[in-house]
Motif scaffolding. Structure first.
Motif, PDB file in Angstrom:
ATOM      1  N   VAL A   1       0.863  -1.137   0.007  1.00 22.06           N
ATOM      2  CA  VAL A   1       0.122  -0.009  -0.077  1.00 22.06           C
ATOM      3  C   VAL A   1       0.733   1.246  -0.004  1.00 22.06           C
ATOM      4  O   VAL A   1       1.540   1.549   1.096  1.00 22.06           O
ATOM      5  CB  VAL A   1      -0.911   0.039   1.185  1.00 22.06           C
ATOM      6  N   SER A   2       0.805   2.112  -1.146  1.00 22.39           N
ATOM      7  CA  SER A   2       2.006   3.000  -1.165  1.00 22.39           C
ATOM      8  C   SER A   2       1.308   4.217  -0.306  1.00 22.39           C
ATOM      9  O   SER A   2       2.038   5.120   0.049  1.00 22.39           O
ATOM     10  CB  SER A   2       2.042   3.575  -2.604  1.00 22.39           C
ATOM     11  N   GLN A   3       0.156   4.426   0.075  1.00 24.26           N
ATOM     12  CA  GLN A   3      -0.389   5.437   0.437  1.00 24.26           C
ATOM     13  C   GLN A   3       0.003   5.419   2.273  1.00 24.26           C
ATOM     14  O   GLN A   3      -0.234   6.354   2.913  1.00 24.26           O
ATOM     15  CB  GLN A   3      -1.727   5.572   0.499  1.00 24.26           C
ATOM     16  N   ALA A   4       0.207   4.323   2.597  1.00 22.20           N
ATOM     17  CA  ALA A   4       0.355   3.992   4.193  1.00 22.20           C
ATOM     18  C   ALA A   4       1.966   4.064   4.197  1.00 22.20           C
ATOM     19  O   ALA A   4       2.666   4.185   3.451  1.00 22.20           O
ATOM     20  CB  ALA A   4      -0.007   2.565   4.584  1.00 22.20           C
ATOM     21  N   LYS A   5       2.143   4.338   5.546  1.00 18.03           N
ATOM     22  CA  LYS A   5       3.386   4.527   6.322  1.00 18.03           C
ATOM     23  C   LYS A   5       4.253   2.901   6.227  1.00 18.03           C
ATOM     24  O   LYS A   5       5.419   3.141   5.748  1.00 18.03           O
ATOM     25  CB  LYS A   5       3.486   5.050   7.531  1.00 18.03           C
ATOM     26  N   GLY A   6       3.403   2.032   6.335  1.00 21.93           N
ATOM     27  CA  GLY A   6       3.890   0.670   6.330  1.00 21.93           C
ATOM     28  C   GLY A   6       2.480  -0.120   5.945  1.00 21.93           C
ATOM     29  O   GLY A   6       1.599   0.119   6.318  1.00 21.93           O
ATOM     30  N   SER A   7       2.812  -1.258   5.368  1.00 27.37           N
ATOM     31  CA  SER A   7       1.692  -2.181   4.939  1.00 27.37           C
ATOM     32  C   SER A   7       2.413  -3.834   4.781  1.00 27.37           C
ATOM     33  O   SER A   7       3.613  -4.015   4.624  1.00 27.37           O
ATOM     34  CB  SER A   7       1.175  -1.732   3.724  1.00 27.37           C
ATOM     35  N   ALA A   8       1.391  -4.644   5.005  1.00 28.30           N
ATOM     36  CA  ALA A   8       1.752  -6.054   4.858  1.00 28.30           C
ATOM     37  C   ALA A   8       0.695  -6.811   4.275  1.00 28.30           C
ATOM     38  O   ALA A   8      -0.271  -6.426   4.656  1.00 28.30           O
ATOM     39  CB  ALA A   8       2.147  -6.671   6.209  1.00 28.30           C
ATOM     40  N   TYR A   9       0.940  -7.889   3.400  1.00 27.28           N
ATOM     41  CA  TYR A   9       0.008  -8.960   3.101  1.00 27.28           C
ATOM     42  C   TYR A   9       0.379 -10.228   3.497  1.00 27.28           C
ATOM     43  O   TYR A   9       1.350 -10.574   3.550  1.00 27.28           O
ATOM     44  CB  TYR A   9      -0.188  -8.689   1.636  1.00 27.28           C
ATOM     45  N   ILE A  10      -0.549 -10.994   3.981  1.00 29.69           N
ATOM     46  CA  ILE A  10      -0.363 -12.286   4.426  1.00 29.69           C
ATOM     47  C   ILE A  10      -1.524 -13.318   4.016  1.00 29.69           C
ATOM     48  O   ILE A  10      -2.658 -12.850   3.642  1.00 29.69           O
ATOM     49  CB  ILE A  10      -0.234 -12.764   5.957  1.00 29.69           C
ATOM     50  N   GLU A  11      -0.931 -14.455   3.421  1.00 29.60           N
ATOM     51  CA  GLU A  11      -1.695 -15.528   2.766  1.00 29.60           C
ATOM     52  C   GLU A  11      -1.529 -16.732   3.295  1.00 29.60           C
ATOM     53  O   GLU A  11      -0.313 -17.302   3.057  1.00 29.60           O
ATOM     54  CB  GLU A  11      -1.698 -15.620   1.190  1.00 29.60           C
TER      55      GLU A  11
ATOM     56  N   SER B   1      -2.492  -2.124   7.031  1.00 26.63           N
ATOM     57  CA  SER B   1      -1.907  -0.904   6.679  1.00 26.63           C
ATOM     58  C   SER B   1      -1.545   0.092   8.135  1.00 26.63           C
ATOM     59  O   SER B   1      -2.380   0.002   8.866  1.00 26.63           O
ATOM     60  CB  SER B   1      -2.817   0.132   5.879  1.00 26.63           C
ATOM     61  N   VAL B   2      -0.512   0.705   8.220  1.00 23.40           N
ATOM     62  CA  VAL B   2      -0.195   1.359   9.393  1.00 23.40           C
ATOM     63  C   VAL B   2       0.152   2.953   8.988  1.00 23.40           C
ATOM     64  O   VAL B   2       0.697   3.316   7.905  1.00 23.40           O
ATOM     65  CB  VAL B   2       1.200   0.801   9.815  1.00 23.40           C
ATOM     66  N   TYR B   3      -0.488   3.792   9.552  1.00 27.18           N
ATOM     67  CA  TYR B   3      -0.513   5.301   9.417  1.00 27.18           C
ATOM     68  C   TYR B   3      -0.009   5.970  10.631  1.00 27.18           C
ATOM     69  O   TYR B   3      -0.254   5.787  11.876  1.00 27.18           O
ATOM     70  CB  TYR B   3      -1.892   5.880   9.244  1.00 27.18           C
ATOM     71  N   GLY B   4       0.940   6.819  10.453  1.00 28.12           N
ATOM     72  CA  GLY B   4       1.685   7.544  11.748  1.00 28.12           C
ATOM     73  C   GLY B   4       3.218   7.307  12.077  1.00 28.12           C
ATOM     74  O   GLY B   4       3.775   6.658  11.097  1.00 28.12           O
ATOM     75  N   PRO B   5       3.719   7.682  12.944  1.00 31.50           N
ATOM     76  CA  PRO B   5       2.940   8.229  14.122  1.00 31.50           C
ATOM     77  C   PRO B   5       2.636   9.733  13.791  1.00 31.50           C
ATOM     78  O   PRO B   5       3.303  10.484  12.908  1.00 31.50           O
ATOM     79  CB  PRO B   5       4.142   8.448  15.054  1.00 31.50           C
ATOM     80  N   ARG B   6       1.505  10.553  14.200  1.00 26.05           N
ATOM     81  CA  ARG B   6       1.196  11.708  14.035  1.00 26.05           C
ATOM     82  C   ARG B   6       0.247  12.158  15.001  1.00 26.05           C
ATOM     83  O   ARG B   6       0.174  11.449  16.033  1.00 26.05           O
ATOM     84  CB  ARG B   6       0.126  11.812  12.689  1.00 26.05           C
ATOM     85  N   GLU B   7      -0.233  13.193  15.196  1.00 21.50           N
ATOM     86  CA  GLU B   7      -0.489  14.160  16.355  1.00 21.50           C
ATOM     87  C   GLU B   7      -1.959  13.554  16.578  1.00 21.50           C
ATOM     88  O   GLU B   7      -2.621  13.236  15.634  1.00 21.50           O
ATOM     89  CB  GLU B   7      -0.487  15.568  15.885  1.00 21.50           C
TER      90      GLU B   7
END
Length: 274
Positions: free
Chosen positions: A55-65, A74-80
């Motif tokens: 996921v390019s829009q997220a700070k970090g992402s992963a897929y598991i099958e 998808s992970v967003y942050g850290p932010r206020e």
């Protein structure tokens, strides 16, 4: 509540085409074995495919099958932190959101988060929190969003592993990765990493004693359990053996998760200078 008129909604209810198969074509699960070839009473997890950074829009992402179980995180942050009254000057906050896609289960679900999804969100939060260095992010929040694309059992355990991969891909400081493993206790034997029919009890024995399920979240390098969820009725010794089997299953997943992280770092690394 406003309705999105541009969204093309599917039918409210749907049925699997497998129910129309004749009985002669349906698979019969033997009592001594399992449908996918694994044996009862052995810590054989399903083959796992994992990849980070989808996921390019997220700070970090992963897929598991894992088998037919498919999850995206998808992970967003850290932010206020949005609400100032919830600001912690000494530690950050971790938010987890767990959802099933409407098409992920045999019966089509709704877009609104249900009670089961809220329970899974809380269990996911409690499993991940001990592994994240929240004191490194004061006055900040980290959001973890897990979406189940296909539910074929053990979704909570694989959600823990997928979320841990996404946090590491986002560069969040952690004490250790968090891996999850589930087990279905079936009398004197157990089914590690159960599928949806095994998890729902349609493929278990008729023995009414020691029937339940266990999900363990483990910090493998530290060898510490960060989360434990148990349902059903099991004896003390049976529960202890089930937890040990889940821990062994987590250790078997560890090399797969490590390789996925190594490949992600190599893709992000700058090319070597000539």
């Amino acid at each position: 509540m406003p309705v999105d008129t541009k969204r093309v909604r599917g039918p409210d209810e749907s049925q699997s085409p497998l129910i129309f198969l004749p009985k002669s074509a349906q698979k019969v699960v033997p009592k001594e074995g399992r449908e996918d070839g694994r044996q009862r009473g052995q810590t054989d997890v399903r083959p796992v495919f994992a990849r980070c950074g989808l996921v390019s829009q997220a700070k970090g992402s992963a897929y598991i099958e894992a088998g037919n179980t498919k999850l995206m995180c998808s992970v967003y942050g850290p932010r206020e932190i949005e609400r100032k009254d919830e600001t912690d000057m000494k530690s950050g906050r971790l938010f987890c959101d767990f959802r099933f896609a409407p098409f992920s289960c045999q019966k089509r679900g709704a877009w609104i988060q249900g009670s089961e999804e809220k329970d899974f969100s809380l269990a996911l939060l409690e499993s991940l929190r001990p592994g994240v260095c929240l004191h490194k992010y004061p006055r900040s929040q980290i959001e973890v969003n897990v979406m189940v694309l296909e539910n074929d059992g053990s979704v909570l355990a694989h959600a823990v592993t997928c979320a841990s991969l996404a946090l590491a891909d986002a560069g969040i400081e952690m004490y250790d990765l968090v891996l999850g493993c589930s087990l279905r206790q079936d009398g004197a034997t157990y089914l590690i990493d159960p599928t949806f029919p095994e998890e729902s009890g349609s493929c278990v024995a008729d023995n009414a004693e020691n029937q339940g399920s266990v999900t363990v979240a483990l910090l493998p390098s530290l060898n510490q359990v960060s989360g434990l969820q148990s349902d059903g009725e099991m004896g003390e010794e049976t529960l202890v053996d089930a937890v040990r089997a889940c821990i062994e299953g987590c250790h078997k997943l560890y090399p797969v998760v490590q390789q996925a992280l190594i490949k992600s770092v190599r893709r992000k690394a700058p090319p070597p200078e000539n």
